[in-house]
Each structure stands twice: as structure tokens, then as C-alpha cells.
Design an enzyme around this catalytic site. Sequence first.
Site, PDB file in Angstrom:
ATOM      1  N   GLU A   1       5.453  -6.956   5.343  1.00 43.66           N
ATOM      2  CA  GLU A   1       4.067  -6.850   4.885  1.00 43.66           C
ATOM      3  C   GLU A   1       3.974  -7.095   3.388  1.00 43.66           C
ATOM      4  O   GLU A   1       4.944  -6.936   2.655  1.00 43.66           O
ATOM      5  CB  GLU A   1       3.458  -5.506   5.277  1.00 43.66           C
ATOM      6  CG  GLU A   1       4.115  -4.305   4.665  1.00 43.66           C
ATOM      7  CD  GLU A   1       3.394  -2.988   4.979  1.00 43.66           C
ATOM      8  OE1 GLU A   1       2.699  -2.893   5.996  1.00 43.66           O
ATOM      9  OE2 GLU A   1       3.543  -2.054   4.182  1.00 43.66           O
TER      10      GLU A   1
ATOM     11  N   ASN B   1      -4.282   1.297  12.626  1.00 41.58           N
ATOM     12  CA  ASN B   1      -3.532   2.359  11.958  1.00 41.58           C
ATOM     13  C   ASN B   1      -3.979   3.704  12.492  1.00 41.58           C
ATOM     14  O   ASN B   1      -5.171   3.993  12.524  1.00 41.58           O
ATOM     15  CB  ASN B   1      -3.765   2.309  10.452  1.00 41.58           C
ATOM     16  CG  ASN B   1      -3.156   1.067   9.841  1.00 41.58           C
ATOM     17  OD1 ASN B   1      -1.942   0.977   9.672  1.00 41.58           O
ATOM     18  ND2 ASN B   1      -3.991   0.077   9.558  1.00 41.58           N
TER      19      ASN B   1
ATOM     20  N   GLU C   1      -0.155   1.506  14.711  1.00 44.17           N
ATOM     21  CA  GLU C   1       0.778   1.564  13.581  1.00 44.17           C
ATOM     22  C   GLU C   1       0.809   2.992  13.043  1.00 44.17           C
ATOM     23  O   GLU C   1      -0.216   3.543  12.655  1.00 44.17           O
ATOM     24  CB  GLU C   1       0.338   0.607  12.470  1.00 44.17           C
ATOM     25  CG  GLU C   1       0.372  -0.848  12.905  1.00 44.17           C
ATOM     26  CD  GLU C   1       0.226  -1.829  11.739  1.00 44.17           C
ATOM     27  OE1 GLU C   1       0.154  -1.393  10.567  1.00 44.17           O
ATOM     28  OE2 GLU C   1       0.189  -3.041  12.016  1.00 44.17           O
TER      29      GLU C   1
ATOM     30  N   ASP D   1       5.106   1.920  10.677  1.00 45.82           N
ATOM     31  CA  ASP D   1       4.517   1.327   9.470  1.00 45.82           C
ATOM     32  C   ASP D   1       5.289   1.767   8.215  1.00 45.82           C
ATOM     33  O   ASP D   1       5.955   2.807   8.229  1.00 45.82           O
ATOM     34  CB  ASP D   1       3.059   1.796   9.364  1.00 45.82           C
ATOM     35  CG  ASP D   1       2.179   0.817   8.609  1.00 45.82           C
ATOM     36  OD1 ASP D   1       2.708  -0.123   7.981  1.00 45.82           O
ATOM     37  OD2 ASP D   1       0.952   1.002   8.641  1.00 45.82           O
TER      38      ASP D   1
ATOM     39  N   GLU E   1      -4.386  -7.114  12.033  1.00 45.38           N
ATOM     40  CA  GLU E   1      -4.394  -5.673  11.780  1.00 45.38           C
ATOM     41  C   GLU E   1      -5.773  -5.273  11.275  1.00 45.38           C
ATOM     42  O   GLU E   1      -6.337  -5.941  10.394  1.00 45.38           O
ATOM     43  CB  GLU E   1      -3.337  -5.303  10.719  1.00 45.38           C
ATOM     44  CG  GLU E   1      -3.380  -3.806  10.354  1.00 45.38           C
ATOM     45  CD  GLU E   1      -2.324  -3.398   9.320  1.00 45.38           C
ATOM     46  OE1 GLU E   1      -1.551  -4.261   8.862  1.00 45.38           O
ATOM     47  OE2 GLU E   1      -2.294  -2.202   8.977  1.00 45.38           O
TER      48      GLU E   1
HETATM   49  P1  C2E Z   1      -1.081  -0.287   5.344  1.00 47.77           P
HETATM   50  O1  C2E Z   1      -1.265   0.063   6.785  1.00 47.77           O
HETATM   51  O2  C2E Z   1       0.310  -0.380   4.840  1.00 47.77           O
HETATM   52  O3  C2E Z   1      -1.893  -1.620   5.128  1.00 47.77           O
HETATM   53  C1  C2E Z   1      -1.516  -2.624   4.217  1.00 47.77           C
HETATM   54  C2  C2E Z   1      -2.300  -2.518   2.934  1.00 47.77           C
HETATM   55  O4  C2E Z   1      -1.816  -3.512   2.020  1.00 47.77           O
HETATM   56  C3  C2E Z   1      -3.783  -2.799   3.082  1.00 47.77           C
HETATM   57  O5  C2E Z   1      -4.457  -2.057   2.074  1.00 47.77           O
HETATM   58  C4  C2E Z   1      -3.858  -4.297   2.784  1.00 47.77           C
HETATM   59  O6  C2E Z   1      -5.141  -4.703   2.345  1.00 47.77           O
HETATM   60  C5  C2E Z   1      -2.848  -4.410   1.680  1.00 47.77           C
HETATM   61  N1  C2E Z   1      -2.227  -5.739   1.597  1.00 47.77           N
HETATM   62  C6  C2E Z   1      -2.050  -6.662   2.566  1.00 47.77           C
HETATM   63  N2  C2E Z   1      -1.396  -7.742   2.119  1.00 47.77           N
HETATM   64  C7  C2E Z   1      -1.143  -7.510   0.803  1.00 47.77           C
HETATM   65  C8  C2E Z   1      -0.480  -8.267  -0.236  1.00 47.77           C
HETATM   66  O7  C2E Z   1       0.005  -9.365  -0.049  1.00 47.77           O
HETATM   67  N3  C2E Z   1      -0.418  -7.685  -1.468  1.00 47.77           N
HETATM   68  C9  C2E Z   1      -0.956  -6.465  -1.727  1.00 47.77           C
HETATM   69  N4  C2E Z   1      -0.869  -5.983  -2.963  1.00 47.77           N
HETATM   70  N5  C2E Z   1      -1.569  -5.714  -0.774  1.00 47.77           N
HETATM   71  C10 C2E Z   1      -1.655  -6.237   0.472  1.00 47.77           C
HETATM   72  P2  C2E Z   1      -5.753  -1.197   2.427  1.00 47.77           P
HETATM   73  O8  C2E Z   1      -6.626  -1.953   3.378  1.00 47.77           O
HETATM   74  O9  C2E Z   1      -6.336  -0.725   1.144  1.00 47.77           O
HETATM   75  O10 C2E Z   1      -5.185   0.043   3.224  1.00 47.77           O
HETATM   76  C11 C2E Z   1      -4.367   0.986   2.601  1.00 47.77           C
HETATM   77  C12 C2E Z   1      -3.774   1.936   3.609  1.00 47.77           C
HETATM   78  O11 C2E Z   1      -4.804   2.754   4.197  1.00 47.77           O
HETATM   79  C13 C2E Z   1      -3.117   1.235   4.787  1.00 47.77           C
HETATM   80  O12 C2E Z   1      -1.838   0.811   4.426  1.00 47.77           O
HETATM   81  C14 C2E Z   1      -3.126   2.332   5.826  1.00 47.77           C
HETATM   82  O13 C2E Z   1      -2.042   3.197   5.656  1.00 47.77           O
HETATM   83  C15 C2E Z   1      -4.413   3.069   5.514  1.00 47.77           C
HETATM   84  N6  C2E Z   1      -5.453   2.644   6.473  1.00 47.77           N
HETATM   85  C16 C2E Z   1      -6.189   1.503   6.492  1.00 47.77           C
HETATM   86  N7  C2E Z   1      -7.030   1.486   7.547  1.00 47.77           N
HETATM   87  C17 C2E Z   1      -6.795   2.633   8.245  1.00 47.77           C
HETATM   88  C18 C2E Z   1      -7.339   3.219   9.456  1.00 47.77           C
HETATM   89  O14 C2E Z   1      -8.190   2.662  10.148  1.00 47.77           O
HETATM   90  N8  C2E Z   1      -6.834   4.442   9.821  1.00 47.77           N
HETATM   91  C19 C2E Z   1      -5.866   5.086   9.110  1.00 47.77           C
HETATM   92  N9  C2E Z   1      -5.435   6.281   9.558  1.00 47.77           N
HETATM   93  N10 C2E Z   1      -5.337   4.575   7.987  1.00 47.77           N
HETATM   94  C20 C2E Z   1      -5.792   3.362   7.557  1.00 47.77           C
HETATM   95 CA    CA Z   2       2.200  -0.814   5.988  1.00 47.65          CA
HETATM   96 CA    CA Z   3      -0.572  -0.643   8.698  1.00 47.52          CA
HETATM   97 CA    CA Z   4       1.374   0.712   2.930  1.00 48.28          CA
END
Ligand code: C2E
Ligand code: CA
Ligand code: CA
Ligand code: CA
Length: 278
Positions: free
Chosen positions: A235, A116, A148, A178, A58
Site C-alpha cells: 500500500e 476497513n 481489512e 491491514d 478499497e
Molecule cells: P488504511 O486502511 O491503511 O488506508 C490507507 C490510507 O492511505 C488512506 O488514508 C489512503 O487515502 C492513504 N493512501 C493511499 N495511497 C496512498 C499513497 O500513495 N500515499 C499516501 N501518503 N497515502 C496513501 P485515509 O483514507 O485517510 O484513511 C486513513 C485510515 O483510516 C485508513 O488507513 C483506515 O485505517 C481508516 N479508515 C478509513 N476508512 C475506514 C472505515 O470505513 N472504517 C474504519 N474502521 N476505518 C477506516
Molecule cells: Ca493499510
Molecule cells: Ca485498509
Molecule cells: Ca495505514
Amino acid sequence: FSTLQALMEETRRPFAHPDRHCRDELAKDLPSALQRREFFNVYQPKVALTNGAIAGVEALVRWRHPRCGILSPDHFITLAEQQGHIDALTRLVMENALHDSRLWLEKSQPFSVSVNVSMLSLMSPNFMNGMCALVLERGFSPSDFIFEVTEGRVLEDTRAPLEITARIKMAGFGLSMDDFGTGYSNMNRLRDYPFDELKLDRSFVTGITSSPATLKMCHASIALAQACGIRVVAEGIESRDEFQILKQMGCDYAQGYFICRPMTAEAMKLWLSAHWFG
Ligand code: C2E
Ligand code: CA
Ligand code: CA
Ligand code: CA
């Protein structure tokens, strides 16, 4: 391995915590940051719970801000949506994903890259066509990619989303719901919309070892999704216990720090080559 370890250490570096002054700047800086391409992707693998096989990665966007440091998407996705720049941002994420995917998509195993996508982007008429053209132009197939979409956003309106999600499927992209379990959980949508995959939200996974009610809800969601022919990704798995429970429940895929933290493309390439046959 020492290189991989060094790269993995780097991924453990916490995000910058922008102060108020910095946060005020972000809104002003976003448009030019897009032009200067200050955004990059990190990647987190998705593995099959049965045998640990790697099913894909991802893409998660980061902003390398010249003064504030590396920023988490929580600081700028909503901002980009409000400013009308989310399409440009998603396109940049996709371009970066296409560039980085050359590091791993030419393998023989089935492998997908998940991106995403804000529901707002999917609503704009030319967005899908643009994405499709971009993917084909770079020599990839839409079936190499999964979009997603956050459940809450996809389901706000009742009519348009069906059309929109069908359009994504018709173009050949995979479609994933998602953060399932948060917001507007409506199980009927699993039946009515053409999702290939459902991602059980981390809040579910976290409660699985301590709350019998959460455990039952996870179990029921997995069974229901699978009955609809939809595969389930858990996740945010952080412990062996969570991993084992979900495996026993028959959940299909897992993602989380327990398996691997999100890493830069270069680090992910090394991780994949170290784990591919493991
Ligand atoms: P998401 O799509 O639900 O992505 C999962 C988030 O949980 C990611 O945070 C990831 O780094 C984090 N994560 C993964 N495994 C674990 C774990 O075991 N424990 C914990 N505590 N966290 C974990 P991230 O990278 O900060 O992204 C946050 C949200 O921002 C994402 O949630 C998604 O909704 C959004 N996002 C990220 N990249 C994009 C993008 O390119 N476009 C859009 N529109 N939204 C994005
Ligand atoms: Ca998610
Ligand atoms: Ca996601
Ligand atoms: Ca999330």
C-alpha cells in the site's frame, strides 16, 4: 476524459483542517451525523503487479461536515470507537459500498470491494450476522467483500481473534491483515489465522528505495506470506521505482497514489472503464 480529469482534480482537494473549535464539535455532532448520513466513501483501486489487472477497490470513509468541511477518518474513527458508534458507522460504510458497488460489481472479471473494519465491531456478536444479512439482502455475495483488519488491533487478545476471524471466513467474506509491519508484527499469526491477504504498510513501501534493511524485510515478509498461501498487497506506492521493486520481488498487488488516488464512486466508475482493458 475531460469529465474524469475534472473528477480527479476534485479528489486532489486536501482535507479540511478543523480548528480546535471544530474538533470540539465533532464529538457532539457524530451521533446526529450518522443519522443524517453525512458520511460517504471514496475508493482506491488495487491492481495486480504482474499485468496491471484491476482486482478490486478499497472503500475509505469521509465525513462531509456541514461547517468543518470534508474530514479524514483520522478525525473521527477513534471518536466513533470511544462513543460506541463504530458499528453504526461501519454499517453505513457497508451500505454505501453496496450502493456504490452497483456501478462496477456487475462486470464479469473477478472483483472485490474491501472495507476497513474495526476489531471492536468484529467482537460484537451480532455484527457479522448483520453484515452478512445486509450483503445478501442487496443481492451480493459475501465473497465480493474483503474485511481489512488492522494487525495491532486484531492481535491484542490471543484467544478471541481466532474465533472472530474464523467466523468471518465461515460467512464467506475475505479477510485481510491491514498495516502489516506496524505494531504487533507476529509472523506466527500468518500461519495461525485464516487471512487471505496481507497489506504491507506504507511505511515499509516508503523505505524500500532508501533503506536496504527495509528492502530485505519487505522481501522476507512477501516470501513468508506467500509460503502460507497469503497474497500480498503493497500500500501507499507513490513512485515508479517503488512499483518496479515490489513487482520484481513478486509482490502480488499494489495500491497507492502512483496508480490512483482515492476517488468518489462516480470518478472510480469512469477510472475503471478507462483502465479496465488497459
Ligand atoms: P488504511 O486502511 O491503511 O488506508 C490507507 C490510507 O492511505 C488512506 O488514508 C489512503 O487515502 C492513504 N493512501 C493511499 N495511497 C496512498 C499513497 O500513495 N500515499 C499516501 N501518503 N497515502 C496513501 P485515509 O483514507 O485517510 O484513511 C486513513 C485510515 O483510516 C485508513 O488507513 C483506515 O485505517 C481508516 N479508515 C478509513 N476508512 C475506514 C472505515 O470505513 N472504517 C474504519 N474502521 N476505518 C477506516
Ligand atoms: Ca493499510
Ligand atoms: Ca485498509
Ligand atoms: Ca495505514
